[in-house]
Design a protein around this motif. Structure first.
Motif, PDB file in Angstrom:
ATOM      1  N   LEU A 192     -10.565   4.961  14.309  1.00 42.80           N
ATOM      2  CA  LEU A 192     -11.696   4.602  13.377  1.00 42.80           C
ATOM      3  C   LEU A 192     -12.619   5.827  12.881  1.00 42.80           C
ATOM      4  CD1 LEU A 192     -13.266   2.166  12.178  1.00 42.80           C
ATOM      5  CD2 LEU A 192     -14.569   2.035  14.333  1.00 42.80           C
ATOM      6  N   ALA A 193     -12.659   6.709  13.963  1.00 46.58           N
ATOM      7  CA  ALA A 193     -13.448   8.003  13.576  1.00 46.58           C
ATOM      8  C   ALA A 193     -12.959   8.747  12.321  1.00 46.58           C
ATOM      9  CB  ALA A 193     -13.621   8.683  14.811  1.00 46.58           C
ATOM     10  N   GLU A 194     -11.662   8.642  11.989  1.00 43.87           N
ATOM     11  CA  GLU A 194     -11.136   9.355  11.163  1.00 43.87           C
ATOM     12  C   GLU A 194     -11.098   8.625   9.663  1.00 43.87           C
ATOM     13  OE1 GLU A 194      -7.182  10.223  12.195  1.00 43.87           O
ATOM     14  OE2 GLU A 194      -7.934  11.257  14.094  1.00 43.87           O
ATOM     15  N   LEU A 195     -11.873   7.463   9.716  1.00 45.85           N
ATOM     16  CA  LEU A 195     -11.767   6.592   8.282  1.00 45.85           C
ATOM     17  C   LEU A 195     -12.847   7.327   7.523  1.00 45.85           C
ATOM     18  CD1 LEU A 195     -11.432   3.063   9.423  1.00 45.85           C
ATOM     19  CD2 LEU A 195      -9.657   4.607   8.473  1.00 45.85           C
ATOM     20  N   PRO A 196     -12.952   7.503   6.448  1.00 44.36           N
ATOM     21  CA  PRO A 196     -13.860   8.098   5.497  1.00 44.36           C
ATOM     22  C   PRO A 196     -15.353   7.494   5.447  1.00 44.36           C
ATOM     23  CG  PRO A 196     -12.612   6.632   3.857  1.00 44.36           C
ATOM     24  CD  PRO A 196     -11.982   6.578   5.468  1.00 44.36           C
ATOM     25  N   TRP A 197     -16.076   7.449   6.286  1.00 49.09           N
ATOM     26  CA  TRP A 197     -17.390   7.039   6.436  1.00 49.09           C
ATOM     27  C   TRP A 197     -18.346   7.579   5.576  1.00 49.09           C
ATOM     28  CZ3 TRP A 197     -16.806   2.239   8.001  1.00 49.09           C
ATOM     29  CH2 TRP A 197     -15.989   1.954   9.158  1.00 49.09           C
TER      30      TRP A 197
END
Length: 298
Positions: free
Chosen positions: A155-160
């Motif tokens: 989840l940390a790698e999603l483009p937030w």
């Protein structure tokens, strides 16, 4: 056959950022009907502000009573926002939850989380210490997820931060679009792992929060949220920021990164060697005896 799904966690899994009439919906509720072509019984046990200890002591017993086939366990962000943060305690509590759920045959769903400083756009002396804590927690989550056969979402790698429409007005939780993205990503991982899932959650039309919404949240709720966190976190964070600033000036922040990485590796090594199945069939971890999946003091 009815498929049972329990969601344990904090405000992320509670659904904050995805409002519906009467409360919140969130990624877990969006994923639930897509977990199987059969009927799905879903119970969301997550609560805003929950720490790893809260999952172990408060949410886990209710989840085990459901005897779920799937169980989401997303936690750790709030732990890093406490002045009393202790990686080993957080790790052992998370391990106990996963061990208990695995012992009743549940497939855990886990995720690594983005650092709050990154989402909020904090200056480096504040953001880096929080990011370092979050990396340590995520390293533990990666290791334990692999150990317990969890379906793990990076989840940390999603483009937030690159796509503002994925974040809610508080910039700490997913927006409705962000929650939909998480649900679809978990569905894809489950399908890829060979689980008999239903149709993927339908994407819903959403609009990114406007500047007015950002200001309204900060005026009505955000100030209280920041004040509540600052009471506990701010003194310790100021000390961490001062230390970080000194290392930034010296160009030696890699020393802090290396020290944190070594400490994290030691925690993972101790935890994976400590966790074992005794000859009596009980799983022992974190000082608890997990009998039939229920945590008890030995």
């Amino acid at each position: 056959m009815t498929v049972r799904f329990a969601a344990l966690g904090d405000s992320l899994t509670e659904g904050i950022g995805d409002p519906v009439p009467g409360g919140w919906r969130g990624w877990a509720a969006l994923l639930a009907p897509a977990l199987s072509p059969d009927p799905v019984e879903f119970r969301n046990l997550a609560s805003s502000g929950a720490l790893s200890r809260d999952l172990l002591l408060s949410q886990l017993p209710a989840a085990l009573a459901l005897r779920p086939q799937f169980a989401a366990v997303l936690v750790g962000g709030n732990d890093t926002l406490r002045d009393s943060f202790d990686l080993e305690s957080t790790a052992r509590q998370f391990a106990s939850v996963l061990s208990s759920l695995a012992s009743v045959g549940a497939v855990p769903l886990t995720a690594c989380l983005p650092g709050p400083g990154r989402l909020l756009g904090l200056p480096a002396p504040l953001a880096r210490p929080l990011a370092r804590r979050m990396r340590s927690v995520n390293t533990v989550v990666h290791a334990l997820s692999a150990r317990h056969g969890a379906v793990h979402l990076h989840l940390a790698e999603l483009p937030w931060t690159e796509h503002r429409e994925l974040l809610s007005v508080d910039r700490l939780h997913p927006s409705a679009a962000g929650h939909q993205l998480i649900a679809r990503e978990f569905h894809a991982l489950l399908a890829g792992a060979g689980h008999r899932v239903g149709a993927a959650p339908d994407p819903l039309a959403t609009e990114p929060p406007g500047r007015g919404a950002d200001l309204w949240w900060m005026a009505t709720r955000g100030t209280r949220w920041v004040a509540a966190r600052s009471t506990d976190l701010l003194p310790g964070l100021c000390a961490l920021a001062a230390l970080e600033a000194r290392h930034l000036l010296r160009g030696s922040t890699r020393q802090l990164d290396r020290a944190a990485a070594l400490a994290t590796d030691a925690v993972v090594a101790r935890l994976t060697s400590d966790e074992h199945v005794h000859a009596d069939g009980h799983v022992y971890t974190d000082g608890h005896v997990l009998t039939d999946g229920h945590a008890r003091q030995p």
